[in-house]
Design a protein around this motif. Structure first.
Motif, short mmCIF file in Angstrom:
data_model
loop_
_atom_site.label_atom_id
_atom_site.label_comp_id
_atom_site.label_asym_id
_atom_site.label_seq_id
_atom_site.Cartn_x
_atom_site.Cartn_y
_atom_site.Cartn_z
N UNK A 19 53.37 -12.89 9.02
CA UNK A 19 54.33 -14.13 9.26
C UNK A 19 54.79 -14.35 10.60
N UNK A 20 55.21 -15.70 10.78
CA UNK A 20 55.73 -16.01 12.16
C UNK A 20 57.20 -15.71 12.41
N UNK A 21 57.30 -15.14 13.59
CA UNK A 21 58.64 -14.89 13.99
C UNK A 21 59.15 -15.91 15.05
N UNK A 22 60.46 -16.28 14.30
CA UNK A 22 60.83 -17.50 15.24
C UNK A 22 61.82 -16.95 16.33
N UNK A 23 61.85 -16.72 17.37
CA UNK A 23 62.47 -16.29 18.41
C UNK A 23 62.37 -17.17 19.78
N UNK A 24 63.65 -16.98 20.25
CA UNK A 24 63.52 -17.84 21.74
C UNK A 24 64.51 -18.85 21.84
N UNK A 25 64.69 -19.50 22.95
CA UNK A 25 65.39 -20.50 23.04
C UNK A 25 64.90 -21.73 23.75
N UNK A 34 54.74 -23.32 21.03
CA UNK A 34 54.12 -22.07 20.77
C UNK A 34 54.20 -21.78 19.19
N UNK A 35 54.98 -22.65 18.46
CA UNK A 35 55.17 -22.56 16.77
C UNK A 35 54.42 -23.67 16.43
N UNK A 36 53.79 -24.63 17.04
CA UNK A 36 53.13 -25.94 16.44
C UNK A 36 52.40 -25.36 15.35
N UNK A 37 51.17 -24.42 15.61
CA UNK A 37 50.27 -24.31 14.63
C UNK A 37 50.97 -23.75 13.07
N UNK A 38 51.97 -22.75 13.43
CA UNK A 38 52.51 -22.21 12.04
C UNK A 38 53.39 -23.42 11.53
N UNK A 39 53.56 -24.62 12.09
CA UNK A 39 54.61 -25.60 11.60
C UNK A 39 53.60 -26.74 11.24
N UNK A 40 52.47 -26.73 11.37
CA UNK A 40 51.59 -27.96 11.32
C UNK A 40 51.50 -28.34 9.79
N UNK A 41 51.64 -27.33 8.53
CA UNK A 41 51.60 -27.78 7.46
C UNK A 41 52.91 -28.42 6.73
N UNK A 42 53.75 -28.62 7.47
CA UNK A 42 55.01 -29.07 7.27
C UNK A 42 56.21 -28.40 7.25
N UNK A 71 69.16 -31.34 23.60
CA UNK A 71 69.16 -30.58 22.49
C UNK A 71 68.67 -28.95 22.79
N UNK A 72 68.86 -28.07 21.81
CA UNK A 72 68.50 -26.71 22.11
C UNK A 72 68.12 -26.19 20.64
N UNK A 73 66.76 -25.71 20.65
CA UNK A 73 66.04 -25.13 19.50
C UNK A 73 66.23 -23.77 19.66
N UNK A 74 66.65 -22.90 18.69
CA UNK A 74 66.63 -21.37 18.76
C UNK A 74 65.79 -21.07 17.70
N UNK A 75 65.34 -19.75 17.93
CA UNK A 75 64.78 -19.17 16.79
C UNK A 75 65.87 -18.34 15.96
N UNK A 76 65.59 -18.45 14.65
CA UNK A 76 66.40 -17.54 13.71
C UNK A 76 65.67 -16.84 13.00
#
Length: 146
Positions: free
Chosen positions: A2-8, A24-32, A106-111
């Motif tokens: 699975x994808x690990x969402x980390x970083x800022x 870096x997360x676009x492929x994992x999120x492409x499905x919706x 905005x800031x997007x953080x990994x959870x």
């Protein structure tokens, strides 16, 4: 795996309410993705599969429990399904932008299992307010491992 969402990450919100998700997360999120109100006036972004797993656990709570029903209503009513466009952008609803107090910055953080979207100033304020909590929790966690 699975994808690990980390970083800022620090994307900007455009005039149409679109936010570019981290490349870096676009492929994992492409499905919706499912965007919902998060904690502390942030937005949570889940991959559809992860959201479905959370939904199943949420629905397993007793419908006879008023608190469980209230959470279910709030959680599902505040969720918006999005499919990132070719540039990895999602459109955040006006309700979501208002709830999170989002400005252009905005800031997007990994959870880890999801992403959180914060207004940049709100994120800085949150970090300032909780730095001591983070340090104390980190020390306690290390002590328990040793």
């Amino acid at each position: 795996m699975s994808v690990r969402f980390v970083g800022t990450y620090t994307p900007r919100l455009d005039d149409k309410g679109r936010l570019t998700l981290p490349a870096k997360f676009r492929d994992a999120l492409a499905g919706g993705v499912m965007v919902t109100r998060g904690q502390d006036r942030s937005l949570s972004v889940y991959r559809a599969e992860e959201f479905d797993a959370i939904a199943e656990r949420t629905m397993a709570a007793s419908r006879n429990d008023p608190e469980a029903r209230a959470f279910q209503r709030y959680f599902f009513a505040s969720t918006d399904e999005q499919r990132p466009d070719g540039q990895g952008r999602i459109t955040l609803s006006g309700e979501h932008r208002t709830y999170a107090g989002l400005s252009k910055e905005c800031v997007v953080i990994g959870g880890f299992d999801h992403l959180e979207i914060w207004d940049a100033q709100a994120w800085r304020d949150y970090q300032s307010q909780h730095e001591e909590d983070f340090s104390a929790a980190g020390s306690a966690a290390l002590d328990s491992l040793l």
